[in-house]
Design a protein around this motif. Structure first.
Motif, PDB file in Angstrom:
ATOM      1  N   ILE A  12      39.013 -19.486 -19.520  1.00  0.00           N
ATOM      2  CA  ILE A  12      38.878 -18.053 -19.783  1.00  0.00           C
ATOM      3  C   ILE A  12      38.726 -17.342 -18.449  1.00  0.00           C
ATOM      4  O   ILE A  12      37.785 -17.612 -17.695  1.00  0.00           O
ATOM      5  N   VAL A  13      39.643 -16.440 -18.157  1.00  0.00           N
ATOM      6  CA  VAL A  13      39.599 -15.657 -16.927  1.00  0.00           C
ATOM      7  C   VAL A  13      39.546 -14.180 -17.315  1.00  0.00           C
ATOM      8  O   VAL A  13      40.379 -13.712 -18.094  1.00  0.00           O
ATOM      9  N   THR A  14      38.578 -13.455 -16.772  1.00  0.00           N
ATOM     10  CA  THR A  14      38.475 -12.022 -17.022  1.00  0.00           C
ATOM     11  C   THR A  14      38.482 -11.300 -15.686  1.00  0.00           C
ATOM     12  O   THR A  14      37.719 -11.647 -14.783  1.00  0.00           O
ATOM     13  N   THR A  33      30.856  -7.175 -17.653  1.00  0.00           N
ATOM     14  CA  THR A  33      31.805  -8.283 -17.684  1.00  0.00           C
ATOM     15  C   THR A  33      31.366  -9.421 -16.775  1.00  0.00           C
ATOM     16  O   THR A  33      31.474 -10.601 -17.126  1.00  0.00           O
ATOM     17  N   VAL A  34      30.852  -9.068 -15.596  1.00  0.00           N
ATOM     18  CA  VAL A  34      30.356 -10.096 -14.675  1.00  0.00           C
ATOM     19  C   VAL A  34      29.182 -10.840 -15.311  1.00  0.00           C
ATOM     20  O   VAL A  34      29.138 -12.082 -15.311  1.00  0.00           O
ATOM     21  N   ALA A  35      28.227 -10.097 -15.859  1.00  0.00           N
ATOM     22  CA  ALA A  35      27.061 -10.735 -16.481  1.00  0.00           C
ATOM     23  C   ALA A  35      27.478 -11.591 -17.671  1.00  0.00           C
ATOM     24  O   ALA A  35      26.959 -12.705 -17.870  1.00  0.00           O
ATOM     25  N   PHE A  36      28.407 -11.093 -18.461  1.00  0.00           N
ATOM     26  CA  PHE A  36      28.893 -11.837 -19.626  1.00  0.00           C
ATOM     27  C   PHE A  36      29.491 -13.178 -19.207  1.00  0.00           C
ATOM     28  O   PHE A  36      29.164 -14.235 -19.765  1.00  0.00           O
ATOM     29  N   THR A  37      30.358 -13.155 -18.209  1.00  0.00           N
ATOM     30  CA  THR A  37      31.040 -14.385 -17.803  1.00  0.00           C
ATOM     31  C   THR A  37      30.078 -15.378 -17.185  1.00  0.00           C
ATOM     32  O   THR A  37      30.141 -16.582 -17.474  1.00  0.00           O
ATOM     33  N   ARG A  38      29.188 -14.895 -16.324  1.00  0.00           N
ATOM     34  CA  ARG A  38      28.243 -15.812 -15.679  1.00  0.00           C
ATOM     35  C   ARG A  38      27.327 -16.471 -16.709  1.00  0.00           C
ATOM     36  O   ARG A  38      27.024 -17.672 -16.616  1.00  0.00           O
ATOM     37  N   THR A  39      26.881 -15.700 -17.680  1.00  0.00           N
ATOM     38  CA  THR A  39      26.005 -16.259 -18.710  1.00  0.00           C
ATOM     39  C   THR A  39      26.769 -17.197 -19.629  1.00  0.00           C
ATOM     40  O   THR A  39      26.282 -18.277 -19.993  1.00  0.00           O
ATOM     41  N   LEU A  40      27.992 -16.809 -19.988  1.00  0.00           N
ATOM     42  CA  LEU A  40      28.814 -17.657 -20.849  1.00  0.00           C
ATOM     43  C   LEU A  40      29.104 -19.002 -20.192  1.00  0.00           C
ATOM     44  O   LEU A  40      29.188 -20.029 -20.875  1.00  0.00           O
ATOM     45  N   ALA A  41      29.237 -19.008 -18.880  1.00  0.00           N
ATOM     46  CA  ALA A  41      29.498 -20.268 -18.172  1.00  0.00           C
ATOM     47  C   ALA A  41      28.387 -21.280 -18.425  1.00  0.00           C
ATOM     48  O   ALA A  41      28.650 -22.483 -18.591  1.00  0.00           O
ATOM     49  N   ARG A  77      36.252 -23.792 -19.125  1.00  0.00           N
ATOM     50  CA  ARG A  77      35.910 -23.132 -17.870  1.00  0.00           C
ATOM     51  C   ARG A  77      35.970 -21.623 -18.039  1.00  0.00           C
ATOM     52  O   ARG A  77      36.801 -21.103 -18.791  1.00  0.00           O
ATOM     53  N   THR A  78      35.106 -20.929 -17.329  1.00  0.00           N
ATOM     54  CA  THR A  78      35.136 -19.467 -17.333  1.00  0.00           C
ATOM     55  C   THR A  78      35.157 -18.960 -15.898  1.00  0.00           C
ATOM     56  O   THR A  78      34.610 -19.588 -14.986  1.00  0.00           O
ATOM     57  N   GLN A  79      35.792 -17.816 -15.727  1.00  0.00           N
ATOM     58  CA  GLN A  79      35.844 -17.203 -14.391  1.00  0.00           C
ATOM     59  C   GLN A  79      35.944 -15.688 -14.551  1.00  0.00           C
ATOM     60  O   GLN A  79      36.679 -15.195 -15.412  1.00  0.00           O
TER      61      GLN A  79
END
Length: 271
Positions: free
Chosen positions: A131-133, A162-170, A179-181
């Motif tokens: 997942i890349v955002t 979006t940054v907080a979402f991705t970092r937490t989802l990781a 993987r998330t980025q």
């Protein structure tokens, strides 16, 4: 050799189109954007390169468009989701109408989360997915009073989310094989914001952003800042600051500055 299926939003130009072209050698693609004519032209180009290209015109700022894309993701065959669609909407908050607030937050903040949610069941079932955002360096600009920066209250808030979402989802997906980025470019020479960055010497090419993101995935980067040389030091400092806030602020009593006897009139008090 089997080919991975990637769904790319905002694919009609700029960063989204750059991702599609870079992935075409070993990925099939679902191309999502509002402009069907441009999507069709890009799809023809990718098919000539050997990729299977599906065109899905949709406006992610609307419930109908978002529903069409989440329905496609719910099929469960997408293993790479690149959520790139977005809009600037740069203006002082008082100048933005309520309906426009709803649309901009839907496109920049809500839609990427809904897309991830729709893609996750298929990825979790397969034990594989990426997942890349695409966010923005402006996600980190809330403390900056630089008058040369655009009026960006809504945009910066959405991208910070979006940054907080991705970092937490990781952390949530750490043991799943997914993987998330989040990608945080600075100025990019694209059509975004009316092409304002095209003549800026420090603007990066869209292909540079996409190449950095894909290389960052290979390096295991959850936060990719394409132009940042010393990424580790900057992110370590960010985590240290967050830790200090969390650990220092989680106390049973107010800080001493709030309990001292008043020495004068509170700031902002009327006369």
């Amino acid at each position: 050799m089997s080919r991975t299926l990637a769904l790319i939003t905002g694919a009609s130009s700029g960063i989204g189109a750059a991702y599609a072209r870079l992935l075409a050698d070993d990925h099939d693609v679902v191309l999502v954007a509002r402009r069907a004519d441009r999507l069709s032209a890009l799809a023809d180009e990718l098919r000539a390169a050997g990729a299977t290209a599906e065109v899905l015109p949709a406006d992610l700022g609307t419930s109908e468009g978002l529903g069409a894309v989440t329905d496609r993701l719910a099929v469960g065959d997408v293993r790479l989701l690149i959520s790139n669609a977005g809009a600037g909407g740069y203006a002082p908050l008082a100048d933005v109408g309520p309906d426009e607030i709803t649309r901009l937050l839907a496109l920049n903040a809500t839609a990427p989360i809904q897309l991830v949610r729709a893609a996750l069941p298929g990825m979790l079932a397969a034990g594989d997915g990426t997942i890349v955002t695409v966010a923005s360096l402006l996600a980190f600009s809330a403390g900056q009073a630089n008058p040369r920066m655009p009026s960006r209250t809504l945009y910066a808030a959405a991208k910070a989310a979006t940054v907080a979402f991705t970092r937490t989802l990781a952390h949530e997906l750490a043991d799943t094989g997914i993987r998330t980025q989040v990608v945080c470019p600075g100025l990019v020479a694209t059509e975004f914001n009316g092409g304002a960055a095209h003549d800026v010497p420090t603007a990066m090419a869209a292909e540079g952003v996409a190449r950095a993101s894909l290389a960052g995935l290979r390096l295991g980067e959850t936060v990719c800042v394409p132009g940042l040389e010393d990424r580790t030091a900057a992110l370590d400092a960010l985590v240290a600051a967050e830790t200090a806030l969390l650990s220092g602020g989680n106390r049973p009593t107010p800080a001493t500055r709030y309990t001292r006897p008043p020495t004068g009139r509170p700031q902002g008090a009327a006369g």
